[in-house]
Scaffold this active site. Sequence first.
Site, mmCIF file in Angstrom:
data_model
loop_
_atom_site.group_PDB
_atom_site.id
_atom_site.type_symbol
_atom_site.label_atom_id
_atom_site.label_comp_id
_atom_site.label_asym_id
_atom_site.label_seq_id
_atom_site.Cartn_x
_atom_site.Cartn_y
_atom_site.Cartn_z
ATOM 1 N N ASN A 1 -4.873 -8.165 -2.170
ATOM 2 C CA ASN A 1 -5.075 -7.385 -0.944
ATOM 3 C C ASN A 1 -3.851 -7.353 -0.038
ATOM 4 O OD1 ASN A 1 -6.763 -6.283 1.465
ATOM 5 N ND2 ASN A 1 -5.932 -8.220 2.219
ATOM 6 N N TYR B 1 5.166 3.061 1.803
ATOM 7 C CA TYR B 1 3.779 2.606 1.672
ATOM 8 C C TYR B 1 3.022 3.516 0.714
ATOM 9 C CZ TYR B 1 -1.000 1.386 3.130
ATOM 10 O OH TYR B 1 -2.321 0.995 3.160
#
Length: 250
Positions: free
Chosen positions: A90, A157
Site C-alpha cells: 500500500n 504518480y
Amino acid sequence: MKDFMDKVAIVTGATTGVGEAIARELFDRGAIVLITGRKLSEVQEAARQMDPSGQWVIPVQTEVKDHQSVASLIHQAMTQFGKLHYLVNNAGITGPHNVSICDYAIEDWHNIIETDLSGVFFGMKFGIPAIIQSGGGAIVNLSAINGVVGIAGIAPYTTAKHGVIGLTKAAALEYAQKGVRINAVGPGYVDTQKMQMLTDTVHEYLANTHPMKRMATGKEVAKTVAFLLSEESSFTTGAFYPIDGGYTAQ
C-alpha cells in the site's frame, strides 16, 4: 467474522488513511498484522491505536524504496511468527501536483517511482518466497484510478500506478501454479483525514468527480482488499479491481 485467524499479514504504509483501514480490517478479522511506516514513532502509535495489547499488530519501521529495508521486514515476519500469508503493498506517495513533465524535478520523479513502483516490486520479490514457504497466500497491490486513466500534473504518480497493474499481472502469471494469488485495486478519491483537511469547495469538487457523487471510505477499500486476500476469491488472480464509484466507467 474471524476468517483470518492464525494468518500473518503485512500492510505497508499503514500509519494513516487507506493503509490503516486495511490493517484494521485484517486485525478485526483475526490476523496478526505487521504494519509499516517510515517514522518509527508514527507506526508505533498506529499499532497502539489498533491493538493496545501489542500482541497482534506489530509496528515495523520500513522504507519501501530501500530493498534491504523491505527484505528485513519480510525476515522479521518469518523469524517472529514463522509464516507469512498475506501482503498488501500500500505504501506510496503522490508527489507534487499541477506540475508539467517538463517542469517536474528529476529527484521528485525518482522518489515517486522508487516508492510507488519499486516498493511494490521489492515487496513481491522478498514476500512471494516467504508466502510460498508458508503454504501459499495472496497479495494485493494498491494502484489507483490513475492506473488506468491519465491525470495531468502528476505524471510520475500516474506512471507508477499504471506500472503497478502491469507488475501485478506479470507476477500473477508467474506464480499462478505456486499458491500465490496476486491482484491489484484502484481506489478513487478516499475520504481520509488528509482529504478532510481540504477546503469544502475542493473536497466537494473531488467527491463529485465520481458518478456516485461521494468519495470512498477507507473501510470500503479495506473490505475489497480483504475479499481479494480471502478464500472467497480463490479463483481470482491477475485482476484489477476499481473501487471508484464509477469514475473509470465514464
